[in-house]
Design a protein around this motif. Structure first.
Motif: not given
Ligand SMILES: O=P(O)(O)OC[C@H](O)CO
Ligand SMILES: [Mg+2]
Length: 237
Positions: A55, A119-123, A143-146, A152
């Motif tokens: 992450k 990777s998070h949503r925006r990326h 995604l990583g921000d789930d 991570g």
């Protein structure tokens, strides 16, 4: 259950994204080199190996601690500094060799496929801008921000979350094949009880290969029959 060749028989597949489906690791490398050069330091692949697949904030902490610049640049400020550069690079992301053929082959043959990326949503949205159709073939994407991904990679969280979201009866982790490029990702998949094909960057030290069940130079070299999956109908071009 194992194949005659000793490998697990696979029913479901989970793909890593950065450095595996998409050629995006080079963007992180470039930005990190630029930032470190300001401190008269160089970025190398032993540090890269510790960061990749993680992450963002976890990788950022490794970066500032390992390079010894933590007193001048916090992990949070490092993320802010690299953001603008990355945001301009990500929309140019290209697929790794063999990614398109393998994803389409598995989808056409009814093998449930998903993505598990740090990777998070925006990326993720920026990186996949030009590849929406291919990613739409995935049954789901974690995604990583789930919220379910508490830690991570190398924590198994993300692969266990991805396994749970396939349809039908719970899938035995031993029937799941993960494709990864990063040492932390290979460990995460093994920690989740899954089999892993590693497709590492050639600059990564080969000692990182030993946890993987199979190591390939490229997705083009993957032979589905090794894992009891339907064979390709034609040779890779
Ligand atoms: O390799 P992934 O897809 O888990 O992504 C992780 C970071 O975003 C990049 O290392
Ligand atoms: Mg990766």
């Amino acid at each position: 259950m194992a194949n005659p060749n000793g490998k697990a028989s696979i029913t479901h597949v989970i793909f890593d994204m950065d450095g595996l489906l998409l050629d995006t690791e080079k963007f992180y490398t470039e930005v990190q080199e630029i930032i470190l050069s300001r401190y008269n330091k160089t970025f190398d692949w032993s540090l890269k190996a510790k960061m990749m697949g993680k992450k963002a904030i976890e990788a950022a902490r490794v970066f500032v601690e390992e390079t010894g610049i933590g007193d001048s640049l916090s992990a949070e400020d490092f993320l802010v500094e690299r953001e603008e550069m990355l945001r301009n690079m990500f929309p140019t992301s290209e697929l790794m060799p063999g990614a398109d053929r393998l994803v389409r082959h598995l989808h056409e043959n009814g093998i449930p496929i998903s993505v598990a990326t740090g990777s998070h949503r925006r990326h993720f949205e920026l990186k996949t801008q030009r590849h929406g159709e291919l990613f739409s073939l995935m049954h789901h994407i974690v995604l990583g921000d789930d919220p379910e991904v508490k830690q991570g990679k190398p924590s198994p969280d993300i692969f266990l979350a991805a396994a749970k979201r396939f349809e039908g009866v719970p899938v035995d982790p031993h029937s799941i094949l993960v494709f990864e490029d990063a040492p932390s990702g290979v460990l995460a998949a093994k920690n989740a009880g899954m089999s892993v094909v590693m497709v590492p960057d050639p600059r990564l030290d080969s000692s990182f290969h030993e946890n993987a069940d199979q190591v390939l130079g490229s997705l083009l070299d993957f032979n589905p029959s090794d894992w009891g999956l339907p064979p390709f109908q034609s040779a890779a071009c």
